[in-house]
Design an enzyme around this catalytic site. Structure first.
Site, PDB file in Angstrom:
ATOM      1  N   GLN A   1       1.101 -45.290 -17.967  1.00 28.03           N
ATOM      2  CA  GLN A   1      -0.040 -44.432 -17.658  1.00 28.03           C
ATOM      3  C   GLN A   1      -1.343 -45.208 -17.780  1.00 28.03           C
ATOM      4  OE1 GLN A   1       0.054 -40.967 -16.737  1.00 28.03           O
ATOM      5  NE2 GLN A   1      -2.040 -41.495 -16.182  1.00 28.03           N
TER       6      GLN A   1
ATOM      7  N   ARG B   1      12.628 -43.217 -20.291  1.00 23.44           N
ATOM      8  CA  ARG B   1      11.764 -42.234 -20.958  1.00 23.44           C
ATOM      9  C   ARG B   1      12.618 -41.570 -22.023  1.00 23.44           C
ATOM     10  NH1 ARG B   1       7.557 -37.841 -18.556  1.00 23.44           N
ATOM     11  NH2 ARG B   1       6.427 -39.804 -18.347  1.00 23.44           N
TER      12      ARG B   1
ATOM     13  N   HIS C   1       2.844 -44.803 -24.085  1.00 28.72           N
ATOM     14  CA  HIS C   1       3.006 -44.501 -22.654  1.00 28.72           C
ATOM     15  C   HIS C   1       2.222 -45.566 -21.856  1.00 28.72           C
ATOM     16  CE1 HIS C   1       3.908 -42.456 -19.082  1.00 28.72           C
ATOM     17  NE2 HIS C   1       3.146 -41.383 -19.170  1.00 28.72           N
TER      18      HIS C   1
ATOM     19  N   ASP D   1      -5.419 -35.219 -23.710  1.00 26.88           N
ATOM     20  CA  ASP D   1      -4.003 -35.019 -23.393  1.00 26.88           C
ATOM     21  C   ASP D   1      -3.610 -33.694 -24.030  1.00 26.88           C
ATOM     22  OD1 ASP D   1      -1.326 -35.439 -22.698  1.00 26.88           O
ATOM     23  OD2 ASP D   1      -0.941 -36.917 -24.268  1.00 26.88           O
TER      24      ASP D   1
ATOM     25  N   ARG E   1      -0.437 -44.018 -10.313  1.00 25.91           N
ATOM     26  CA  ARG E   1       0.847 -44.344 -10.958  1.00 25.91           C
ATOM     27  C   ARG E   1       1.732 -45.110  -9.981  1.00 25.91           C
ATOM     28  NH1 ARG E   1       2.521 -41.366 -15.342  1.00 25.91           N
ATOM     29  NH2 ARG E   1       4.165 -42.938 -15.408  1.00 25.91           N
TER      30      ARG E   1
ATOM     31  N   CYS F   1      -3.743 -37.575 -18.441  1.00 29.37           N
ATOM     32  CA  CYS F   1      -2.519 -38.102 -17.813  1.00 29.37           C
ATOM     33  C   CYS F   1      -1.737 -37.036 -17.066  1.00 29.37           C
ATOM     34  CB  CYS F   1      -1.648 -38.788 -18.865  1.00 29.37           C
ATOM     35  SG  CYS F   1      -0.996 -37.674 -20.127  1.00 29.37           S
TER      36      CYS F   1
HETATM   37  N1   CP Z   1       1.663 -38.406 -16.864  1.00 31.24           N
HETATM   38  C1   CP Z   1       2.998 -38.426 -16.778  1.00 31.24           C
HETATM   39  O1   CP Z   1       3.684 -39.338 -17.280  1.00 31.24           O
HETATM   40  O2   CP Z   1       3.505 -37.400 -16.054  1.00 31.24           O
HETATM   41  P1   CP Z   1       5.040 -36.971 -15.960  1.00 31.24           P
HETATM   42  O3   CP Z   1       5.451 -36.446 -17.300  1.00 31.24           O
HETATM   43  O4   CP Z   1       5.047 -35.894 -14.907  1.00 31.24           O
HETATM   44  O5   CP Z   1       5.873 -38.144 -15.560  1.00 31.24           O
HETATM   45  N1  NVA Z   2       1.659 -36.793 -24.735  1.00 27.04           N
HETATM   46  C1  NVA Z   2       2.395 -36.237 -23.634  1.00 27.04           C
HETATM   47  C2  NVA Z   2       2.249 -37.075 -22.411  1.00 27.04           C
HETATM   48  C3  NVA Z   2       2.946 -36.538 -21.189  1.00 27.04           C
HETATM   49  C4  NVA Z   2       2.854 -37.436 -20.000  1.00 27.04           C
HETATM   50  C5  NVA Z   2       3.855 -36.087 -24.030  1.00 27.04           C
HETATM   51  O1  NVA Z   2       4.405 -37.012 -24.638  1.00 27.04           O
HETATM   52  O2  NVA Z   2       4.438 -35.048 -23.735  1.00 27.04           O
END
Ligand code: CP
Ligand code: NVA
Length: 309
Positions: free
Chosen positions: A138, A108, A135, A223, A291, A263
């Protein structure tokens, strides 16, 4: 599972074929049942997942770590704060070293290009656990969730309300792979990247007015307005996204059987009203729970047939 020990990465949904993705969703549903029955299934005994997190996470970390443990393997949480990654060790060196020791690496991070570079130098599968651009993990959970509640999503209409961000980009790819129509309602200046949008052709459309975009939709998704790394834009974004809340009025435009997904984490009263996220059409808890199962199917696919030599 991948055939004959071939190295595959999961950087975007487009790295897999449509059939592979659909099979993975079916497999996730089976794995979920097995888990609920208390079956012990350990196909990844002694396998290790390295997890590099340069941004915060609750769901992604817990689901990957738990999934590996349930599969008989293990997972290592690697934060830049406590590793040489945070002290400037080149990404290509880190990739070459880590892939000597673990069997799959999940990342990440911010720039998608950094993930791509890591994958180029890795000798084991690399998974995108969120970048500024995509992502995909997700979406595996979201597509599973829709299928469990309503059956096939092919030919349905999905409406994305809000920022043309990493989640929106992955929804565009999902529209191509699962064959649904995607309406995107985003304020001017917050469109998805043109190149990603253009590749989806007429399967994806920008409809500025959220109410029009949601009309007769089968699934409404939103989101946060401010993603990780954009915190200093929060105030400007609150102004730009005024009117883009998913509330009861907006859900009333959609089909009466429509589902709501997010998400998470969510901000009640900003991008979604409490009445919607905590209401009858919301499936956000199943979505989040999936997930675990969706990524177990992914891990099994990537590692099941792959041996790091
Ligand atoms: N939706 C998602 O990826 O959640 P986290 O940021 O908690 O991993
Ligand atoms: N769009 C959000 C998704 C979090 C899971 C971000 O990137 O922070």
């Amino acid at each position: 599972m991948t055939e004959d020990n071939k190295l595959r990465h999961f950087l975007t949904l487009m790295d897999f074929s449509s059939i592979e993705l659909k099979n993975m969703t079916d497999r996730a549903i089976v794995l979920k049942k097995m888990q609920k029955n208390g079956d012990i299934y350990e196909p990844l005994k002694n396998r290790m997942l390295g997890m590099i997190f340069e941004k915060s996470s609750t769901r992604t970390r817990v689901s990957f770590e738990t999934g590996m443990l349930q599969f008989g393997g293990g997972a290592l949480f690697l934060s830049p704060r406590d590793t040489q990654l945070g002290r400037g060790e080149p990404i290509e060196d880190s990739a070459r070293v880590l892939s000597q020791m673990v069997d799959t690496i999940m990342i990440r991070t911010f720039e998608h290009e950094k993930l791509e570079k890591f994958a180029r130098y890795s000798s084991v599968p690399v998974i995108n656990a969120l970048t500024d651009r995509y992502h995909p993990c997700q979406l595996l959970a979201d597509m599973q969730c829709y299928q469990e509640h309503r059956g096939s999503i092919e030919g349905k209409t999905v409406t994305w309300i809000g920022d043309g961000n990493n989640m929106c980009h992955s929804y565009i790819n999902a529209a191509r792979q699962w064959g649904f129509k995607l309406n995107i309602a985003c304020p001017e200046g917050y469109d998805p990247e043109q190149s990603i949008f253009a590749e989806a052709g007429d399967q994806v459309e920008i409809i500025r007015d959220p109410m029009a975009a949601a009309t007769d939709s089968d699934l409404v998704v939103t989101d946060v307005w401010t993603s990780m790394g954009q915190e200093e834009e929060q105030t400007r974004r609150e102004v730009a996204f005024d009117g883009f809340i998913v509330d009861d009025k907006l859900m009333a435009q959609a089909d009466k059987e429509a589902l709501f997904m997010h998400c998470l984490p969510a901000h009640r009263g900003e991008e979604v009203s409490a009445s919607v996220i905590d209401g009858k059409q919301s499936v956000v808890w199943d979505e989040a729970g999936n997930r675990l199962h969706a990524q177990k199917a992914l891990l099994e696919f990537l590692m099941g047939g792959f041996i790091n030599e």
